[in-house]
Design an enzyme around this catalytic site. Sequence first.
Site, PDB file in Angstrom:
ATOM      1  N   HIS A   1       0.832  -1.213   0.000  1.00  0.00           N
ATOM      2  CA  HIS A   1       0.000   0.000   0.000  1.00  0.00           C
ATOM      3  C   HIS A   1       0.866   1.263   0.000  1.00  0.00           C
ATOM      4  O   HIS A   1       0.557   2.236  -0.678  1.00  0.00           O
ATOM      5  CB  HIS A   1      -0.971  -0.010   1.189  1.00  0.00           C
TER       6      HIS A   1
ATOM      7  N   HIS B   1      -9.344  -1.841  -5.040  1.00  0.00           N
ATOM      8  CA  HIS B   1      -8.228  -2.199  -4.160  1.00  0.00           C
ATOM      9  C   HIS B   1      -7.247  -3.128  -4.874  1.00  0.00           C
ATOM     10  O   HIS B   1      -6.037  -3.072  -4.620  1.00  0.00           O
ATOM     11  CB  HIS B   1      -8.701  -2.827  -2.843  1.00  0.00           C
TER      12      HIS B   1
ATOM     13  N   ASP C   1      -3.339  -2.515  -5.116  1.00  0.00           N
ATOM     14  CA  ASP C   1      -2.328  -3.529  -4.791  1.00  0.00           C
ATOM     15  C   ASP C   1      -1.381  -3.763  -5.975  1.00  0.00           C
ATOM     16  O   ASP C   1      -0.165  -3.857  -5.795  1.00  0.00           O
ATOM     17  CB  ASP C   1      -3.001  -4.868  -4.462  1.00  0.00           C
TER      18      ASP C   1
ATOM     19  N   HIS D   1      -0.703 -10.861  -5.339  1.00  0.00           N
ATOM     20  CA  HIS D   1       0.690 -10.486  -5.079  1.00  0.00           C
ATOM     21  C   HIS D   1       1.680 -11.458  -5.737  1.00  0.00           C
ATOM     22  O   HIS D   1       2.686 -11.040  -6.305  1.00  0.00           O
ATOM     23  CB  HIS D   1       0.961 -10.433  -3.575  1.00  0.00           C
TER      24      HIS D   1
HETATM   25 ZN   LIG Z   1      -3.940  -4.580  -0.383  1.00  0.00          ZN
END
Ligand SMILES: [Zn+2]
Length: 307
Positions: A78, A241, A245, A268
Site C-alpha cells: 500500500h 483495491h 495492490d 501479489h
Molecule cells: Zn492490499
Amino acid sequence: MLQQRTLKTITRAVGVGLHSGQRVELTLRPAQPDTGIVFRRVDLAQPVDIPISATAVTDTRMASTIGTGNAKVHTVEHLMSACAGLGIDNLYVDITAEEVPILDGSSASFVFLLQSAGIELQNAPRRFIRVTRPVEVRQGEGPATKWARLAPYHGYKLSFEIDFDHPAVDSTGQRVEFDLGSGNYSRDIARARTFGFTRDVEMMRSSGLALGGGLDNAIVMDDYKVLNSEGLRYDDEFVKHKILDAMGDLYLIGKPLLAAYSAFRSGHAMNNLLLRELLAQHDAWEEVTFEDERQAPSGFLQPLRAW
Ligand SMILES: [Zn+2]
C-alpha cells in the site's frame, strides 16, 4: 527533463501491522537521486537496508514481503502504491518492526503523509522501464484460470477483473480500468480498502495472520454481506483495491513502468511473477528517460494533484 522526485521533508506515522498486530513506527525521509526506495529496519541491533526490487520479494502470501538475509518487511504494497501514484522515485523508509502499518487499510493515509511532506523535484532524469512487447503469466485451467499481462503503452494504465463468487462482492463492479495519466489516483484509487471474509479470519489467525485486522482497517464480510456499518467507499471498492495492490506490487521493480497492465484474478504472487518474467525477457523492455518533457506521456509532468 522529466525529473526524479523525493520528499521535501521528513514525515512519520505510527500504527499496527495488519498481520502481526505489532505497533510500528514509520519514518519517511528524502533520498538522493538514483537511490530508489530503500526500507531500513532501524529496530535491529545492526540496522539493515532492504532496497526494493523484483527479486527482493521473498513472500507473497496475503501480502508482499521484501527481505535480505534474515531482515524482512511485510505488507509493503500500500505504501508502494502511494509512491507509484505520486511518482516518488527516491525515499528512505525507516521502520521499527517487520511490517508496514496498515493504517486505514488503503493507501490514502500514505498519500496524505507524502503530500504533507511535500514533493521535491531533483536534478536527475526519471528512469522508466518501457515495455516493448507483451509479456504474460498464466496459471490454472477453466474456472481456476488467472493471468496477468504487460503490453506496450505510452503511459501507465491498469485494468483488473475479479471473480470472487461472493454475493457482496459480485453485486459491485467486477472490472475497472485506471490510467495514471488522468491524475486521479488519490481520488479514484487510493481510498479503496483491503478486504477479507470472516470465514478466513479464524484460519488466518491460527497461522499468525490478520492479528491487527478489524473493521477500522478492512472491509470485512460474512458469507452474505459487508459488516462495516459505513458500507463501501466506492461502488467498486474491491476491484479498485486490486488495482491499488497491483500498482504497489509492480512498483517494486524499482522504476516506474510505461505499460498497459491487465489482469484477471491476479494477486501479489502473480504480480511478482510477471515482473520477474519481464526482467528475464531482455528484449521485452528498455530503460528510457525524457530529456524533452514534451515526449513524456501526458499527465506525467506535474506532481499529482490532491483529492
Ligand atoms: Zn492490499
